[in-house]
Structure formats: structure tokens, C-alpha cells
Motif scaffolding. Structure first.
Motif, PDB file in Angstrom:
ATOM      1  N   LEU A  76       0.829  -1.205   0.000  1.00  0.00           N
ATOM      2  CA  LEU A  76       0.000   0.000   0.000  1.00  0.00           C
ATOM      3  C   LEU A  76       0.866   1.259   0.000  1.00  0.00           C
ATOM      4  CD1 LEU A  76      -2.764  -1.050   2.563  1.00  0.00           C
ATOM      5  CD2 LEU A  76      -3.101  -0.631   0.119  1.00  0.00           C
ATOM      6  N   GLU A  77       1.913   1.241   0.799  1.00  0.00           N
ATOM      7  CA  GLU A  77       2.812   2.396   0.864  1.00  0.00           C
ATOM      8  C   GLU A  77       3.461   2.653  -0.498  1.00  0.00           C
ATOM      9  OE1 GLU A  77       6.777   3.977   3.296  1.00  0.00           O
ATOM     10  OE2 GLU A  77       5.840   2.050   3.828  1.00  0.00           O
ATOM     11  N   TYR A  78       3.906   1.583  -1.143  1.00  0.00           N
ATOM     12  CA  TYR A  78       4.534   1.726  -2.457  1.00  0.00           C
ATOM     13  C   TYR A  78       3.530   2.272  -3.476  1.00  0.00           C
ATOM     14  CZ  TYR A  78       7.222   0.611  -6.652  1.00  0.00           C
ATOM     15  OH  TYR A  78       7.899   0.696  -7.837  1.00  0.00           O
ATOM     16  N   ALA A  79       2.307   1.753  -3.436  1.00  0.00           N
ATOM     17  CA  ALA A  79       1.270   2.210  -4.357  1.00  0.00           C
ATOM     18  C   ALA A  79       0.977   3.690  -4.181  1.00  0.00           C
ATOM     19  CB  ALA A  79       0.000   1.391  -4.166  1.00  0.00           C
ATOM     20  N   VAL A  80       0.933   4.139  -2.929  1.00  0.00           N
ATOM     21  CA  VAL A  80       0.659   5.549  -2.655  1.00  0.00           C
ATOM     22  C   VAL A  80       1.826   6.422  -3.116  1.00  0.00           C
ATOM     23  CG1 VAL A  80       0.429   7.242  -0.794  1.00  0.00           C
ATOM     24  CG2 VAL A  80      -0.961   5.164  -0.774  1.00  0.00           C
ATOM     25  N   GLN A  81       3.028   6.016  -2.802  1.00  0.00           N
ATOM     26  CA  GLN A  81       4.200   6.814  -3.175  1.00  0.00           C
ATOM     27  C   GLN A  81       4.331   6.984  -4.682  1.00  0.00           C
ATOM     28  OE1 GLN A  81       7.429   4.708  -1.306  1.00  0.00           O
ATOM     29  NE2 GLN A  81       7.164   5.746   0.665  1.00  0.00           N
ATOM     30  N   ASN A  82       3.854   5.979  -5.431  1.00  0.00           N
ATOM     31  CA  ASN A  82       4.017   6.005  -6.880  1.00  0.00           C
ATOM     32  C   ASN A  82       2.706   6.262  -7.627  1.00  0.00           C
ATOM     33  OD1 ASN A  82       6.992   5.050  -7.455  1.00  0.00           O
ATOM     34  ND2 ASN A  82       6.234   3.793  -5.759  1.00  0.00           N
ATOM     35  N   ARG A  83       1.697   6.747  -6.891  1.00  0.00           N
ATOM     36  CA  ARG A  83       0.405   7.127  -7.476  1.00  0.00           C
ATOM     37  C   ARG A  83      -0.157   6.008  -8.335  1.00  0.00           C
ATOM     38  NH1 ARG A  83       3.737  10.970  -9.010  1.00  0.00           N
ATOM     39  NH2 ARG A  83       3.162  10.853 -11.219  1.00  0.00           N
ATOM     40  N   GLN A  84      -0.313   4.846  -7.734  1.00  0.00           N
ATOM     41  CA  GLN A  84      -0.773   3.671  -8.455  1.00  0.00           C
ATOM     42  C   GLN A  84      -2.213   3.304  -8.113  1.00  0.00           C
ATOM     43  OE1 GLN A  84       2.044   0.513  -7.690  1.00  0.00           O
ATOM     44  NE2 GLN A  84       3.501   1.276  -9.211  1.00  0.00           N
ATOM     45  N   PHE A  85      -2.768   2.461  -8.950  1.00  0.00           N
ATOM     46  CA  PHE A  85      -4.084   1.869  -8.746  1.00  0.00           C
ATOM     47  C   PHE A  85      -3.855   0.535  -8.029  1.00  0.00           C
ATOM     48  CE2 PHE A  85      -7.951  -0.050 -11.227  1.00  0.00           C
ATOM     49  CZ  PHE A  85      -8.630  -0.219 -10.017  1.00  0.00           C
ATOM     50  N   CYS A  86      -4.366   0.431  -6.799  1.00  0.00           N
ATOM     51  CA  CYS A  86      -4.099  -0.743  -5.960  1.00  0.00           C
ATOM     52  C   CYS A  86      -5.405  -1.464  -5.621  1.00  0.00           C
ATOM     53  CB  CYS A  86      -3.391  -0.316  -4.672  1.00  0.00           C
ATOM     54  SG  CYS A  86      -3.053  -1.665  -3.520  1.00  0.00           S
ATOM     55  N   LEU A  87      -5.363  -2.785  -5.715  1.00  0.00           N
ATOM     56  CA  LEU A  87      -6.508  -3.618  -5.350  1.00  0.00           C
ATOM     57  C   LEU A  87      -6.190  -4.350  -4.055  1.00  0.00           C
ATOM     58  CD1 LEU A  87      -9.300  -4.776  -6.255  1.00  0.00           C
ATOM     59  CD2 LEU A  87      -8.020  -6.666  -7.293  1.00  0.00           C
ATOM     60  N   LEU A  88      -6.966  -4.086  -3.008  1.00  0.00           N
ATOM     61  CA  LEU A  88      -6.780  -4.713  -1.702  1.00  0.00           C
ATOM     62  C   LEU A  88      -7.955  -5.641  -1.430  1.00  0.00           C
ATOM     63  CD1 LEU A  88      -5.349  -4.905   1.107  1.00  0.00           C
ATOM     64  CD2 LEU A  88      -6.738  -2.941   1.807  1.00  0.00           C
ATOM     65  N   THR A  89      -7.673  -6.936  -1.301  1.00  0.00           N
ATOM     66  CA  THR A  89      -8.750  -7.898  -1.100  1.00  0.00           C
ATOM     67  C   THR A  89      -8.476  -8.795   0.099  1.00  0.00           C
ATOM     68  OG1 THR A  89      -7.699  -9.392  -2.701  1.00  0.00           O
ATOM     69  CG2 THR A  89      -9.470  -7.981  -3.523  1.00  0.00           C
ATOM     70  N   GLY A  90      -9.540  -9.389   0.597  1.00  0.00           N
ATOM     71  CA  GLY A  90      -9.450 -10.305   1.733  1.00  0.00           C
ATOM     72  C   GLY A  90     -10.849 -10.637   2.215  1.00  0.00           C
TER      73      GLY A  90
END
Length: 257
Positions: A28-42
Motif C-alpha cells: 500500500l505504501e509503495y502504491a501511494v508513493q508512486n500514485r498507483q491503482f491498488c486492489l486490496l482484497t481479503g
């Protein structure tokens, strides 16, 4: 105890860091730092919201704007209105005008205010087809050549399957980071229980080894289930006048559940 253990109100800086949580936090931190589209599932109760809370806790408000939207019936129109109103902008009446307002706002914050926007959409496994389709346009800036924001879409594992269908393939291909939350291992479950008790400065051991084993067997390491079992069994032991939670207390709670 100097507080109530096994609640979701535990401060982000004293959260238990399981292997799954550590990996999700890094992604999540990497996605935020690099302005990415992240899918978080569980699965339900795995700690997705906890991972998001931990992320937000570490975001510097000087450099980040954060917006969390949890609405299972979210529509594109409601999304744009929610974002604009959050930043004090009155949404236009026409859909096309609202989208232009949204794009102008995101670019202005990123380029002129020098801040990055982090948008989290939770409960996304309930989203309609039209809302899932809209994710493409939420991230489309300057002929799809850049993104001024990071978008985190969270939901249960069924969301991954939803995005695999042919007409949503373009959205699935845009996902740059994926996080899958998993349950606690047996060892982590015991460590998690101990951690929760230490946070509230419990003066002595409370759960017997047999009780912890019974908790894991029933919960299979799902944090929310662990919390429920531990909270209810602590109350049961107190009512029974016992200072140690034994296996019998766990089984009594399981029967009630």
C-alpha cells in the motif's frame, strides 16, 4: 487492565504486525508513493480496514489529501459528488461537467498545491457494473498519460473474479498493485492475543494454552473472529469468577455463537 483489549479502537501505532499485515502495508505504501491503482482484497474480518487505518496514520497531511468512501451502493455520480463536496466544491448539475470539475480539482491539487490525493473505495465487491467501469475514467488524465492520485479499491475476494470478466478486462489490466490479506497463522494467533493483552497492560497471563488452541481452531486465524472469541470468553471467565480463561470458557462462547 488499563483498557479494553480486542476492540477495533486500538491505536494504529500499536497494531499487531502479522506477516500479512506487513506485506499489505509495504504494498500500500509503495502504491501511494508512486500514485498507483491498488486492489486490496481479503475475506471479511481479515484486517483490510485495519491496514487502511495504518496507512492513513502514516500519511503526512502536509503532502497528502486523503478521502475514504465506504458505500456498497456507490454510483459514478455519487462518487464525483462526494469527492467534490469533500474539497468544498459545489458539484455541477450535468454529469460531464461534474467529471470536468473532478479532473480539474485533482490536477490543481497535484500540480499547484503540490499535494497527492489518496482515494480509498471500500466494499467494492458490491459495486455495480457501471461503477466498476467508471474506475477507468477516475484514473484517466491527459489522454491517459499520467495520474495525479493513488486509488485503493478494497473488497472481498469475489471482487477479483468480477474484474476478470471480459468487458472489465481493461480495468483489471490497469491494476498496478495487488494485496491479498490472509489469516493469522497458529503462532501469530497466540502472539496476537498476547500483544492485545500487553497493550492494555494486563498484569498476568489470562488465556491458557488450551484456550488459545481452541480459539485458533474455531477462528482459523481470522482476526475479527479471534477478537470476538477473546472478548466474550474474558467476560464469561469474569462472570464465573475465574482469573484465567480456559478451554471450557471458549467452548461455551462458541456454543453461544
Amino acid at each position: 487492565m488499563k483498557g479494553v483489549p480486542f476492540t477495533r479502537e486500538i491505536a494504529p501505532d500499536v497494531l499487531f504486525a502479522s506477516s500479512s499485515h506487513k506485506e499489505a502495508a509495504a504494498r500500500l505504501e509503495y502504491a501511494v508513493q508512486n500514485r498507483q491503482f491498488c486492489l486490496l482484497t481479503g475475506e471479511a474480518g481479515m484486517g483490510k480496514s485495519t491496514a487502511i487505518r495504518s496507512l492513513v496514520h502514516h500519511l503526512d497531511p502536509i503532502h497528502y489529501h486523503y478521502l475514504y468512501i465506504c458505500d456498497s451502493s456507490l454510483t459514478p455520480k455519487l462518487f464525483y459528488r462526494e469527492v467534490l463536496q469533500n474539497f468544498g466544491i459545489q458539484p455541477a448539475f450535468r454529469s460531464n461537467d461534474v467529471k470536468r470539475q473532478y479532473q480539474s480539482l485533482m490536477l490543481d491539487i497535484y500540480e499547484n498545491e503540490k499535494k497527492q490525493i489518496v482515494i480509498v473505495l471500500d466494499e467494492a465487491h458490491h459495486f455495480s457494473d457501471s461503477m466498476l467501469q467508471e474506475l477507468r475514467f477516475i484514473l484517466n488524465f491527459r489522454e491517459d498519460s499520467m495520474s495525479p492520485l493513488s486509488l485503493i479499491v478494497a473488497g472481498q475476494p469475489s471482487l477479483r473474479n468480477l474484474l476478470k470478466v471480459k468487458h472489465l478486462e481493461a480495468i483489471d489490466q490497469r491494476i498496478q498493485m495487488r494485496c491479498q490479506m490472509s489469516s493469522l497463522t497458529e503462532r501469530e494467533t497466540a502472539d496476537y492475543i498476547g500483544h492485545q493483552l500487553r497493550v492494555v497492560e494486563t498484569p498476568h497471563e489470562v488465556f491458557s494454552e488450551e484456550a488459545i488452541q481452541a480459539i485458533y481452531n474455531f477462528s482459523q486465524g481470522v482476526p475479527r473472529k479471534v477478537n470476538t472469541l477473546c472478548s466474550q470468553s474474558l467476560l464469561d471467565a469474569f462472570i464465573q469468577g475465574n482469573k484465567v480463561v480456559g478451554e471450557s470458557h471458549i467452548h461455551r462462547v462458541i456454543n453461544e455463537l
